[in-house]
Design a protein around this motif. Structure first.
Motif, PDB file in Angstrom:
ATOM      1  N   HIS A   1      25.335  14.194 124.177  1.00 40.54           N
ATOM      2  CA  HIS A   1      24.149  13.990 123.333  1.00 40.54           C
ATOM      3  C   HIS A   1      23.096  13.209 124.112  1.00 40.54           C
ATOM      4  CE1 HIS A   1      22.488  12.315 119.238  1.00 40.54           C
ATOM      5  NE2 HIS A   1      21.625  13.100 119.861  1.00 40.54           N
ATOM      6  N   MET A   2      23.541  12.164 124.802  1.00 44.69           N
ATOM      7  CA  MET A   2      22.644  11.328 125.595  1.00 44.69           C
ATOM      8  C   MET A   2      21.972  12.131 126.703  1.00 44.69           C
ATOM      9  SD  MET A   2      23.644   7.700 127.389  1.00 44.69           S
ATOM     10  CE  MET A   2      24.892   8.417 128.480  1.00 44.69           C
ATOM     11  N   ALA A   3      22.726  13.019 127.330  1.00 43.71           N
ATOM     12  CA  ALA A   3      22.163  13.849 128.396  1.00 43.71           C
ATOM     13  C   ALA A   3      21.103  14.801 127.850  1.00 43.71           C
ATOM     14  CB  ALA A   3      23.273  14.634 129.095  1.00 43.71           C
ATOM     15  N   CYS A   4      21.376  15.382 126.681  1.00 42.39           N
ATOM     16  CA  CYS A   4      20.393  16.280 126.067  1.00 42.39           C
ATOM     17  C   CYS A   4      19.125  15.518 125.692  1.00 42.39           C
ATOM     18  CB  CYS A   4      20.994  16.965 124.844  1.00 42.39           C
ATOM     19  SG  CYS A   4      22.182  18.266 125.232  1.00 42.39           S
ATOM     20  N   TYR A   5      19.305  14.296 125.220  1.00 42.00           N
ATOM     21  CA  TYR A   5      18.142  13.461 124.903  1.00 42.00           C
ATOM     22  C   TYR A   5      17.330  13.185 126.170  1.00 42.00           C
ATOM     23  CZ  TYR A   5      15.537   9.133 124.121  1.00 42.00           C
ATOM     24  OH  TYR A   5      14.561   8.177 124.082  1.00 42.00           O
ATOM     25  N   ALA A   6      18.032  12.784 127.247  1.00 43.96           N
ATOM     26  CA  ALA A   6      17.340  12.491 128.508  1.00 43.96           C
ATOM     27  C   ALA A   6      16.619  13.717 129.041  1.00 43.96           C
ATOM     28  CB  ALA A   6      18.333  11.972 129.545  1.00 43.96           C
TER      29      ALA A   6
ATOM     30  N   ASN B   1      18.914  10.732 139.149  1.00 39.15           N
ATOM     31  CA  ASN B   1      17.555  10.730 138.632  1.00 39.15           C
ATOM     32  C   ASN B   1      17.284   9.434 137.867  1.00 39.15           C
ATOM     33  OD1 ASN B   1      15.379  11.241 136.603  1.00 39.15           O
ATOM     34  ND2 ASN B   1      15.344  13.270 137.555  1.00 39.15           N
ATOM     35  N   LYS B   2      16.384   8.606 138.384  1.00 37.59           N
ATOM     36  CA  LYS B   2      16.090   7.306 137.777  1.00 37.59           C
ATOM     37  C   LYS B   2      15.473   7.450 136.387  1.00 37.59           C
ATOM     38  CE  LYS B   2      15.457   2.725 138.118  1.00 37.59           C
ATOM     39  NZ  LYS B   2      14.549   2.383 137.010  1.00 37.59           N
ATOM     40  N   GLU B   3      14.649   8.453 136.184  1.00 34.66           N
ATOM     41  CA  GLU B   3      14.026   8.657 134.875  1.00 34.66           C
ATOM     42  C   GLU B   3      15.079   8.957 133.813  1.00 34.66           C
ATOM     43  OE1 GLU B   3      10.927  11.717 132.604  1.00 34.66           O
ATOM     44  OE2 GLU B   3      11.059  11.711 134.795  1.00 34.66           O
ATOM     45  N   TYR B   4      16.016   9.833 134.139  1.00 34.28           N
ATOM     46  CA  TYR B   4      17.090  10.137 133.193  1.00 34.28           C
ATOM     47  C   TYR B   4      17.913   8.877 132.919  1.00 34.28           C
ATOM     48  CZ  TYR B   4      16.194  15.113 134.128  1.00 34.28           C
ATOM     49  OH  TYR B   4      15.628  16.347 134.264  1.00 34.28           O
ATOM     50  N   TYR B   5      18.195   8.129 133.975  1.00 35.56           N
ATOM     51  CA  TYR B   5      18.990   6.902 133.846  1.00 35.56           C
ATOM     52  C   TYR B   5      18.337   5.927 132.874  1.00 35.56           C
ATOM     53  CZ  TYR B   5      21.064   2.413 135.289  1.00 35.56           C
ATOM     54  OH  TYR B   5      21.677   1.181 135.305  1.00 35.56           O
ATOM     55  N   ASP B   6      17.063   5.692 133.039  1.00 35.89           N
ATOM     56  CA  ASP B   6      16.354   4.746 132.167  1.00 35.89           C
ATOM     57  C   ASP B   6      16.340   5.220 130.717  1.00 35.89           C
ATOM     58  OD1 ASP B   6      15.807   3.061 134.292  1.00 35.89           O
ATOM     59  OD2 ASP B   6      13.820   3.908 134.673  1.00 35.89           O
ATOM     60  N   ARG B   7      16.148   6.526 130.516  1.00 35.52           N
ATOM     61  CA  ARG B   7      16.136   7.068 129.158  1.00 35.52           C
ATOM     62  C   ARG B   7      17.514   6.931 128.503  1.00 35.52           C
ATOM     63  NH1 ARG B   7      12.314  10.217 127.067  1.00 35.52           N
ATOM     64  NH2 ARG B   7      13.762  11.727 126.159  1.00 35.52           N
ATOM     65  N   MET B   8      18.563   7.129 129.274  1.00 37.68           N
ATOM     66  CA  MET B   8      19.912   7.037 128.723  1.00 37.68           C
ATOM     67  C   MET B   8      20.288   5.596 128.368  1.00 37.68           C
ATOM     68  SD  MET B   8      22.125   9.942 130.772  1.00 37.68           S
ATOM     69  CE  MET B   8      21.726   9.368 132.434  1.00 37.68           C
ATOM     70  N   LEU B   9      19.900   4.650 129.195  1.00 40.10           N
ATOM     71  CA  LEU B   9      20.149   3.246 128.875  1.00 40.10           C
ATOM     72  C   LEU B   9      19.530   2.870 127.537  1.00 40.10           C
ATOM     73  CD1 LEU B   9      19.596   1.382 132.284  1.00 40.10           C
ATOM     74  CD2 LEU B   9      21.769   1.794 131.108  1.00 40.10           C
ATOM     75  N   LEU B  10      18.331   3.351 127.305  1.00 38.37           N
ATOM     76  CA  LEU B  10      17.629   3.081 126.055  1.00 38.37           C
ATOM     77  C   LEU B  10      18.337   3.767 124.882  1.00 38.37           C
ATOM     78  CD1 LEU B  10      14.939   1.625 125.261  1.00 38.37           C
ATOM     79  CD2 LEU B  10      13.860   3.867 125.344  1.00 38.37           C
ATOM     80  N   PHE B  11      18.735   5.004 125.088  1.00 42.15           N
ATOM     81  CA  PHE B  11      19.286   5.830 124.026  1.00 42.15           C
ATOM     82  C   PHE B  11      20.598   5.288 123.485  1.00 42.15           C
ATOM     83  CE2 PHE B  11      21.760   9.591 122.630  1.00 42.15           C
ATOM     84  CZ  PHE B  11      20.902  10.084 121.658  1.00 42.15           C
TER      85      PHE B  11
ATOM     86  N   GLN C   1      12.403  -2.266 119.491  1.00 44.29           N
ATOM     87  CA  GLN C   1      12.867  -0.882 119.434  1.00 44.29           C
ATOM     88  C   GLN C   1      11.670   0.005 119.730  1.00 44.29           C
ATOM     89  OE1 GLN C   1      14.781   0.511 115.808  1.00 44.29           O
ATOM     90  NE2 GLN C   1      14.536   2.652 116.431  1.00 44.29           N
ATOM     91  N   ILE C   2      11.778   0.777 120.814  1.00 43.45           N
ATOM     92  CA  ILE C   2      10.636   1.604 121.225  1.00 43.45           C
ATOM     93  C   ILE C   2      10.931   3.100 121.089  1.00 43.45           C
ATOM     94  CG2 ILE C   2       9.757  -0.193 122.758  1.00 43.45           C
ATOM     95  CD1 ILE C   2      10.912   1.365 125.115  1.00 43.45           C
ATOM     96  N   ASP C   3      12.150   3.427 120.678  1.00 42.76           N
ATOM     97  CA  ASP C   3      12.496   4.821 120.428  1.00 42.76           C
ATOM     98  C   ASP C   3      13.663   4.824 119.450  1.00 42.76           C
ATOM     99  OD1 ASP C   3      12.482   7.563 120.508  1.00 42.76           O
ATOM    100  OD2 ASP C   3      12.669   7.714 122.685  1.00 42.76           O
ATOM    101  N   LEU C   4      14.008   6.012 118.924  1.00 42.15           N
ATOM    102  CA  LEU C   4      15.130   6.123 118.005  1.00 42.15           C
ATOM    103  C   LEU C   4      16.375   6.487 118.803  1.00 42.15           C
ATOM    104  CD1 LEU C   4      16.151   6.033 115.097  1.00 42.15           C
ATOM    105  CD2 LEU C   4      15.641   8.480 114.924  1.00 42.15           C
ATOM    106  N   GLY C   5      17.192   5.467 119.068  1.00 41.51           N
ATOM    107  CA  GLY C   5      18.436   5.689 119.790  1.00 41.51           C
ATOM    108  C   GLY C   5      19.631   5.588 118.867  1.00 41.51           C
TER     109      GLY C   5
END
Length: 397
Positions: free
Chosen positions: A74-79, A209-219, A242-246
């Protein structure tokens, strides 16, 4: 001819042998106890230590651990930015989570056919299923054998798609001599008790991929951050936004302590799995009633599971009859898997039987034999005896 246990004969063994089982020793137990005596039980230093250990093992730059493999997908799909209207091409012969993760993000799973030799996703069918709405490919390393990574990467590059490798079965496996975990845009590993190593429950995504990494940490933690560069303001060390819906997909220090201990033994676990698979392959090589699994030249499988196929031209029983007979011989077997779109929930979504005919045909004739590192040589011998006993009884006249 020996009488089958299901018909009143004596089973090949007295004690039931499960098809899969974790391997836990005192070192593992002590690692968890140490955390129980410490300051952190949940998200503490062991989480990062475990992530770093997995990343180092597969030679990835980043890793994000979560509470289970489904959450990781799920986290990967979100990223990857999967959203409503997007299509994701998914392996058909897999556990439901490989497709459910797409639904969680509002996307549409598009199921691809299997390769008739390896049972992994069929490369040509991936190409046939691509549309202007296709956003990603989720390819499953079925049984621990890597998919044809290079060819999928070429397709992904040509059509600007994101490649997510579902490596739930394949931690420790190799593709062209390189460990699975870095070749795809993101790779998921699972730590369920029957997987290559366990954290009880758990999952992880590795990526470069740093962008994916950062998005996943947040999620994984409610979309909450303490990074002042991401927040609107910074009121002090206590402050967060909270800056996104995780989601609350965090993994615990208890689980990660077990994982840190387990990964030290992973290579020995994989070696034992390969040893057992080789014994099976040799023992069954001339047994016409079944078809043994085949490996591609580029693969060095982790052998998460060992799947045989009944040769319907040479054996007179159904898969269910063979399955039930093995159970009564006290040999635990399983079936991996029913094509996802045949589940009633997917039928309600409009998916229909017949769209991946090879996967459906294979499903009707496959059985998973026991294979796990703690199996003794006697256990292996008992499995082989049971297979021969049943094949001999049901041999086509």
């Amino acid at each position: 001819m020996e009488t089958l246990a299901i018909l009143g004969g004596r089973p090949v063994r007295d004690k039931y042998l499960t098809y899969g089982r974790q391997a836990i020793n005192e070192e593992d137990i002590n690692s968890v106890v140490e955390v129980l005596k410490g300051d952190y039980l949940t998200t503490g230093p062991k989480v990062k230590e475990f992530e770093d250990a997995v990343a180092k093992y597969v030679n990835a730059k980043y890793a994000v651990a979560v509470c289970n493999g489904t959450a990781a997908l799920h986290m990967a799909c979100y990223a990857a930015g999967i959203k409503e209207g997007d299509e994701v091409i998914v392996s058909s012969l897999t556990f439901a989570a490989s497709a459910n993760c797409v639904l969680y993000c509002g996307g549409t799973p598009v199921f691809a056919e299997i390769n008739k030799v390896t049972y992994n996703i069929d490369i040509e069918d991936i190409k046939r299923k691509i549309t202007e709405r296709t956003k990603a490919i989720i390819a499953v390393d079925y049984t621990g054998q890597p998919v044809n990574i290079d060819e999928i990467k070429e397709i992904a590059k040509e059509y600007n798609l994101i490649f997510i490798e579902d490596g739930a079965h394949s931690l420790g496996a190799e593709y062209k001599g390189i460990k699975v975990g870095t070749q795809a845009d993101m790779t998921m590993f699972s730590f369920h008790p029957v997987k290559p190593i366990t954290t009880g429950e758990g999952g992880i995504i590795t990526t470069n991929n740093k962008e994916y990494y950062d998005r996943m940490l947040l999620f994984r933690s409610h979309g909450i951050t303490r990074d002042y560069e991401l927040m609107k303001e910074n009121q002090g060390k206590w402050y967060y936004e909270q800056i996104d819906l995780g989601y609350n997909y965090r993994i615990t220090d208890l689980q990660c302590a077990l994982g840190i201990s387990q990964i030290k033994k992973l290579d020995s676990f994989i070696a034992r799995r390969r040893y057992i698979a080789n014994i099976y392959n040799e023992a069954f090589s001339d047994l016409e009633e079944i078809v043994t699994p085949k490996e591609a030249d580029f693969s060095n499988s982790g052998w998460h599971i060992y799947v045989i196929k009944l040769n319907n031209q040479k054996i007179s029983c159904t898969r269910k009859e063979f399955f039930d007979a093995m159970i009564r011989e006290n040999i635990g077997v399983n079936v991996h898997y029913m094509p996802v779109y045949l589940h009633p929930y997917y039928e309600k979504l409009g998916y229909k039987k017949g769209q991946c005919k090879e996967a459906e045909k294979l499903y009707d004739s496959i059985i998973t034999l026991p294979l796990f590192p703690a199996m003794t040589d006697k256990d292996i011998e008992d499995v082989i005896k049971a297979v021969f006993k049943i094949c001999n009884y049901y041999k086509s006249k």
